[in-house]
Design a protein around this motif. Structure first.
Motif: not given
Ligand SMILES: Cc1cc2nc3c(=O)[nH]c(=O)nc-3n(C[C@H](O)[C@H](O)[C@H](O)COP(=O)(O)O)c2cc1C
Length: 411
Positions: A95-118
């Motif tokens: 059984t293989q395990i692959w890691v899903q790599l992600n950057h949320p861009g703008k799609q992050a709840p308000k206030g969670l990140n210091p800055r939201n970029i897109s």
């Protein structure tokens, strides 16, 4: 006849033992320092014992200042290599395990990140603006930094012993924002035409490939379309798939939708006709299959061995992705591979309040609680009520936000 039990060889040479793939589900089981926890590893041990061919992890972030939600694991350097190694080794060989790599861009709840970029400073739909902030347009230096981060994270995944990586290019996160004419209104080399909009994902892919070499599986999850006015169209998505296949991608998983139009879990149906065919994005896969031979996975709606085997036998896809079924029945593959249905059934999660039920977030939080239960060694609770799960999510989310702030303050 191809069915879920048939093995498959990917372009990089890797062989998957069967055609069943657990699609990414964000576990939110990272610790206060964004590292994998023992609960996360236990969840993968449980799934690994099911006989499935491929487990794609929930999205793992590449920047601790750009989370998608509290509880995300982050890979930006080697500080958590030992826990990553334990996670990579959670499933038995085969059984293989692959890691899903992600950057949320703008799609992050308000206030969670210091800055939201897109790609561009496009606000969310007015109904969503209370939850999601209007982002700033990414600078050239930020774009280059993110590409480098994807590649660096992939290199660390390989070093930790994971069998592959998957770029999250779907569901309205940063890669998907670059692909969307609605979110990407740039007039430089990163926008303005389909070729320019897909430049970012191709650069991310090439940077990853340069780090991991030709024999390491690299896949991507992409939207067939955004199901949003002015968003990614099927035609443009097909052009991107052709370009990624040409560049050497090993596996392309088809999904669709964004937080603004959450068709990926069927909360809002992509097309009425899909109900009759079990899976949501089959028609699109058929069209893609006519244009490229890259291995294709389709995720969304698959439940029965008959539906899965009929889809595989039609030749429209090569791999069947399943998500929610694995959250309520972690042994589902064992049944399916024997031609039997899972005793669990995925049912709509509803509160009865339209605005909550159509937002997609209810389904996600309900299933995330089931993942937590499996990770804690407890039985799943398929009959958990929708309101109860919302209350638990709220409590957990608030605690999670507080620990994100503490962890960032500690460096
Ligand atoms: C709890 C939960 C978390 C999810 N997190 C992710 C994610 O991190 N990355 C992703 O690509 N899709 C994510 N999805 C979407 C699933 O991978 C899948 O596309 C969707 O659930 C439809 O498949 P299904 O009908 O088999 O559940 C998530 C779904 C759920 C229910």
């Amino acid at each position: 006849m191809t069915n879920i039990n048939s093995s498959i060889q990917l372009p990089c040479g890797t062989v998957l033992q069967n055609r069943l793939m657990k699609s990414a589900m964000s576990e939110t089981l990272g610790n206060d320092h964004f590292a994998p926890t023992p609960e996360l590893i236990r969840l993968y041990e449980r799934w690994g014992s099911s006989g499935i061919g491929l487990l794609i992890t929930g999205n793992v972030m590449i920047d601790r200042h750009a989370l998608g939600e509290p509880g995300n694991v982050v890979i930006e350097d080697e500080r958590d290599l030992d826990m990553l190694k334990a996670w990579a080794a959670a499933a038995p060989s085969g059984t293989q395990i692959w890691v899903q790599l992600n950057h949320p861009g703008k799609q992050a709840p308000k206030g969670l990140n210091p800055r939201n970029i897109s790609p561009s400073a496009v606000p969310f739909h007015p109904k969503m603006q209370a939850l999601f902030a209007t982002p700033e347009a990414a600078t050239e230096a930020e774009i280059q930094d993110i590409i480098r981060r994807f590649a660096q994270a992939a290199r660390i995944c390989k070093k930790a012993g994971f069998h592959g990586v998957q770029i999250h290019g779907a569901h309205g996160y940063l890669v998907s924002q670059f692909l969307s004419p609605h979110h990407n209104q740039r007039t430089d080399a990163w926008g303005g035409s389909p070729e320019n909009r897909r430049r970012f994902v191709l650069e991310v892919y090439r940077a990853i490939r340069a780090e991991v070499g030709p024999a390491f599986p690299v896949g991507i999850k992409l939207n067939s379309a955004d199901f949003q006015r002015g968003g990614l169209s099927e035609e443009e998505s097909m052009g991107t798939i052709a370009a990624l296949a040409e560049a050497g991608m090993d596996l392309i998983e088809v999904s669709g939708g964004t937080y603004e139009a959450p068709v990926m879990t069927g909360a809002v149906p992509a097309k009425a006709s899909t109900a009759a065919r079990e899976a949501y994005f089959l028609e699109f896969a058929e069209k893609v299959r006519g244009k490229t031979s890259v291995p294709l996975a389709v995720t969304g709606g698959f439940r029965s061995p008959a539906g899965m085997n009929a889809a595989l036998d039609s030749g429209a896809l090569d791999i069947v992705g399943i998500a929610r079924l694995m959250a309520i029945d972690p042994d589902a593959p064992r049944h399916l591979l024997q031609g039997k249905a899972s005793p669990a059934s995925v049912r709509p999660i509803r509160t009865g309040v339209g605005a909550i039920d159509n937002a997609g977030i209810l389904e996600i939080s309900w299933y995330a609680l089931q993942l937590r239960r499996i990770g804690e060694g407890r039985a799943t609770r398929p009959h958990e009520g929708a309101w109860m799960s919302l209350a638990k999510t709220l409590v957990h989310g608030l605690a999670g936000r507080r620990s994100v702030k503490r962890a960032r303050a500690a460096g």
